[in-house]
Design a protein around this motif. Structure first.
Motif, PDB file in Angstrom:
ATOM      1  N   ALA A 102       8.523   2.197   4.317  1.00  0.00           N
ATOM      2  CA  ALA A 102       9.742   1.547   3.818  1.00  0.00           C
ATOM      3  C   ALA A 102      10.783   2.582   3.402  1.00  0.00           C
ATOM      4  O   ALA A 102      11.984   2.394   3.625  1.00  0.00           O
ATOM      5  N   ALA A 103      10.324   3.676   2.823  1.00  0.00           N
ATOM      6  CA  ALA A 103      11.249   4.709   2.332  1.00  0.00           C
ATOM      7  C   ALA A 103      11.967   5.437   3.470  1.00  0.00           C
ATOM      8  O   ALA A 103      13.000   6.062   3.241  1.00  0.00           O
ATOM      9  N   ARG A 104      11.450   5.341   4.687  1.00  0.00           N
ATOM     10  CA  ARG A 104      12.055   6.050   5.813  1.00  0.00           C
ATOM     11  C   ARG A 104      13.273   5.340   6.404  1.00  0.00           C
ATOM     12  O   ARG A 104      14.002   5.925   7.203  1.00  0.00           O
ATOM     13  N   PHE A 105      13.478   4.068   6.039  1.00  0.00           N
ATOM     14  CA  PHE A 105      14.617   3.346   6.609  1.00  0.00           C
ATOM     15  C   PHE A 105      15.924   3.930   6.100  1.00  0.00           C
ATOM     16  O   PHE A 105      16.068   4.203   4.911  1.00  0.00           O
ATOM     17  N   ARG A 106      16.857   4.066   6.990  1.00  0.00           N
ATOM     18  CA  ARG A 106      18.155   4.647   6.639  1.00  0.00           C
ATOM     19  C   ARG A 106      19.027   3.655   5.862  1.00  0.00           C
ATOM     20  O   ARG A 106      19.745   4.026   4.945  1.00  0.00           O
TER      21      ARG A 106
ATOM     22  N   THR B 189       0.849  -1.190   0.000  1.00  0.00           N
ATOM     23  CA  THR B 189       0.000   0.000   0.000  1.00  0.00           C
ATOM     24  C   THR B 189       0.887   1.243   0.000  1.00  0.00           C
ATOM     25  O   THR B 189       2.098   1.171   0.263  1.00  0.00           O
ATOM     26  N   GLU B 190       0.285   2.371  -0.232  1.00  0.00           N
ATOM     27  CA  GLU B 190       1.035   3.638  -0.199  1.00  0.00           C
ATOM     28  C   GLU B 190       1.643   3.866   1.186  1.00  0.00           C
ATOM     29  O   GLU B 190       2.789   4.315   1.310  1.00  0.00           O
ATOM     30  N   VAL B 191       0.901   3.541   2.235  1.00  0.00           N
ATOM     31  CA  VAL B 191       1.402   3.707   3.598  1.00  0.00           C
ATOM     32  C   VAL B 191       2.631   2.827   3.826  1.00  0.00           C
ATOM     33  O   VAL B 191       3.637   3.273   4.393  1.00  0.00           O
ATOM     34  N   GLU B 192       2.589   1.587   3.355  1.00  0.00           N
ATOM     35  CA  GLU B 192       3.734   0.694   3.515  1.00  0.00           C
ATOM     36  C   GLU B 192       4.945   1.209   2.735  1.00  0.00           C
ATOM     37  O   GLU B 192       6.076   1.150   3.225  1.00  0.00           O
ATOM     38  N   ARG B 193       4.713   1.710   1.538  1.00  0.00           N
ATOM     39  CA  ARG B 193       5.828   2.241   0.738  1.00  0.00           C
ATOM     40  C   ARG B 193       6.455   3.463   1.418  1.00  0.00           C
ATOM     41  O   ARG B 193       7.671   3.620   1.427  1.00  0.00           O
ATOM     42  N   GLU B 194       5.614   4.317   1.997  1.00  0.00           N
ATOM     43  CA  GLU B 194       6.133   5.492   2.706  1.00  0.00           C
ATOM     44  C   GLU B 194       6.965   5.074   3.911  1.00  0.00           C
ATOM     45  O   GLU B 194       8.029   5.640   4.173  1.00  0.00           O
TER      46      GLU B 194
ATOM     47  N   GLU C 268      19.489   0.182   3.547  1.00  0.00           N
ATOM     48  CA  GLU C 268      18.783  -0.631   2.558  1.00  0.00           C
ATOM     49  C   GLU C 268      18.439  -2.016   3.096  1.00  0.00           C
ATOM     50  O   GLU C 268      17.365  -2.542   2.818  1.00  0.00           O
ATOM     51  N   ALA C 269      19.325  -2.612   3.880  1.00  0.00           N
ATOM     52  CA  ALA C 269      19.049  -3.940   4.437  1.00  0.00           C
ATOM     53  C   ALA C 269      17.795  -3.913   5.313  1.00  0.00           C
ATOM     54  O   ALA C 269      16.979  -4.844   5.283  1.00  0.00           O
ATOM     55  N   ASP C 270      17.608  -2.848   6.092  1.00  0.00           N
ATOM     56  CA  ASP C 270      16.423  -2.736   6.949  1.00  0.00           C
ATOM     57  C   ASP C 270      15.161  -2.488   6.114  1.00  0.00           C
ATOM     58  O   ASP C 270      14.097  -3.028   6.405  1.00  0.00           O
ATOM     59  N   ARG C 271      15.294  -1.665   5.073  1.00  0.00           N
ATOM     60  CA  ARG C 271      14.158  -1.431   4.178  1.00  0.00           C
ATOM     61  C   ARG C 271      13.731  -2.735   3.509  1.00  0.00           C
ATOM     62  O   ARG C 271      12.547  -3.078   3.459  1.00  0.00           O
ATOM     63  N   ALA C 272      14.706  -3.495   3.007  1.00  0.00           N
ATOM     64  CA  ALA C 272      14.405  -4.751   2.319  1.00  0.00           C
ATOM     65  C   ALA C 272      13.742  -5.754   3.260  1.00  0.00           C
ATOM     66  O   ALA C 272      12.819  -6.475   2.861  1.00  0.00           O
ATOM     67  N   THR C 273      14.170  -5.771   4.510  1.00  0.00           N
ATOM     68  CA  THR C 273      13.589  -6.687   5.487  1.00  0.00           C
ATOM     69  C   THR C 273      12.145  -6.288   5.806  1.00  0.00           C
ATOM     70  O   THR C 273      11.253  -7.140   5.882  1.00  0.00           O
ATOM     71  N   PHE C 274      11.894  -5.000   5.979  1.00  0.00           N
ATOM     72  CA  PHE C 274      10.539  -4.506   6.221  1.00  0.00           C
ATOM     73  C   PHE C 274       9.618  -4.896   5.063  1.00  0.00           C
ATOM     74  O   PHE C 274       8.523  -5.437   5.267  1.00  0.00           O
ATOM     75  N   VAL C 275      10.065  -4.618   3.847  1.00  0.00           N
ATOM     76  CA  VAL C 275       9.259  -4.920   2.654  1.00  0.00           C
ATOM     77  C   VAL C 275       8.978  -6.413   2.570  1.00  0.00           C
ATOM     78  O   VAL C 275       7.839  -6.841   2.344  1.00  0.00           O
ATOM     79  N   ALA C 276      10.011  -7.232   2.757  1.00  0.00           N
ATOM     80  CA  ALA C 276       9.845  -8.682   2.659  1.00  0.00           C
ATOM     81  C   ALA C 276       8.851  -9.200   3.691  1.00  0.00           C
ATOM     82  O   ALA C 276       8.024 -10.069   3.387  1.00  0.00           O
ATOM     83  N   ALA C 277       8.891  -8.676   4.913  1.00  0.00           N
ATOM     84  CA  ALA C 277       7.960  -9.125   5.953  1.00  0.00           C
ATOM     85  C   ALA C 277       6.522  -8.794   5.577  1.00  0.00           C
ATOM     86  O   ALA C 277       5.608  -9.604   5.775  1.00  0.00           O
ATOM     87  N   HIS C 278       6.298  -7.629   5.018  1.00  0.00           N
ATOM     88  CA  HIS C 278       4.940  -7.229   4.638  1.00  0.00           C
ATOM     89  C   HIS C 278       4.430  -8.017   3.440  1.00  0.00           C
ATOM     90  O   HIS C 278       3.238  -8.334   3.360  1.00  0.00           O
ATOM     91  N   LEU C 279       5.316  -8.361   2.530  1.00  0.00           N
ATOM     92  CA  LEU C 279       4.925  -9.209   1.404  1.00  0.00           C
ATOM     93  C   LEU C 279       4.670 -10.641   1.873  1.00  0.00           C
ATOM     94  O   LEU C 279       3.701 -11.286   1.453  1.00  0.00           O
TER      95      LEU C 279
END
Length: 199
Positions: A23-27, A16-21, A29-40
């Motif tokens: 994810a974009a806040r992570f400093r 969702t747009e909220v999830e993408r926003e 990339e490894a943390d962003r990728a982990t957040f995205v993967a968990a939500h998927l």
């Protein structure tokens, strides 16, 4: 379900747009990728629990917290709000659980070295503190309690006074890699399944 973020083969446009926003806040990339993967992974897990050929691409994952607003709080699937759903991520590992009733899942890294006394003081009851002698057992108890928090049965301000009594609930635990512990607490018996492959 649980695994390395790279094992979750699902497109980011499911977010969702909220999830993408968020994810974009992570400093990092490894943390962003982990957040995205968990939500998927939560969508893949929910689709598997719903069965009948449910397409995970058609599932919308939502979170709403009265204090922090959209994107925080207990996750649920808009199309199946009655389905219990939980997700967790720590750098390099993601997990999700779905099923009837309340569901709580947590994954944590075991810190190296001597026992983390500050965490033990905050998390363990005096009785537990007398029994726990190392970080591995400390993190096992922490993941169980986090799973109970995610089920709505324990709170952070009571975590050091509340034990991890699981009477009437089902516990599924596993180790991922040498330093990751995972706990899933459900109302009904649960089993661990692999992250689905591509296609």
């Amino acid at each position: 379900m649980g695994g390395h973020p790279d094992e979750v083969r699902a497109p980011e446009h499911w977010l969702t747009e909220v999830e993408r926003e968020r994810a974009a806040r992570f400093r990092f990339e490894a943390d962003r990728a982990t957040f995205v993967a968990a939500h998927l992974l939560a969508r893949l897990c929910a689709a598997a629990a719903l069965g009948d050929g449910t397409d995970p691409a058609g599932l919308t994952l939502l979170q709403v917290c009265e204090v922090h607003g959209p994107g925080h709080g207990r996750p649920y699937i808009e199309q199946a709000p009655e389905l219990g759903l939980s997700l967790s991520h720590t750098r390099g590992y993601v997990c999700a659980a779905a099923g009837p009733g309340r569901v709580g899942a947590d994954a944590e890294r075991v810190p190296p070295g001597p026992m983390d006394e500050a965490l033990a003081e905050r998390v363990l009851t005096p009785r537990e503190r007398a029994l726990v002698t190392g970080n591995d057992e400390l993190i096992r108890r922490w993941t169980r309690k986090e799973a109970l928090i995610k089920r709505g049965e324990l709170s952070l301000d009571r975590i050091g006074s509340g034990g991890d009594d699981l009477t009437g609930r089902h516990l599924l635990e596993w180790s991922a890699a040498p330093d990751i512990r995972v706990a899933v607490v459900t109302d009904f018996p649960a089993r661990r399944v692999p992250v689905p492959g591509p296609g």
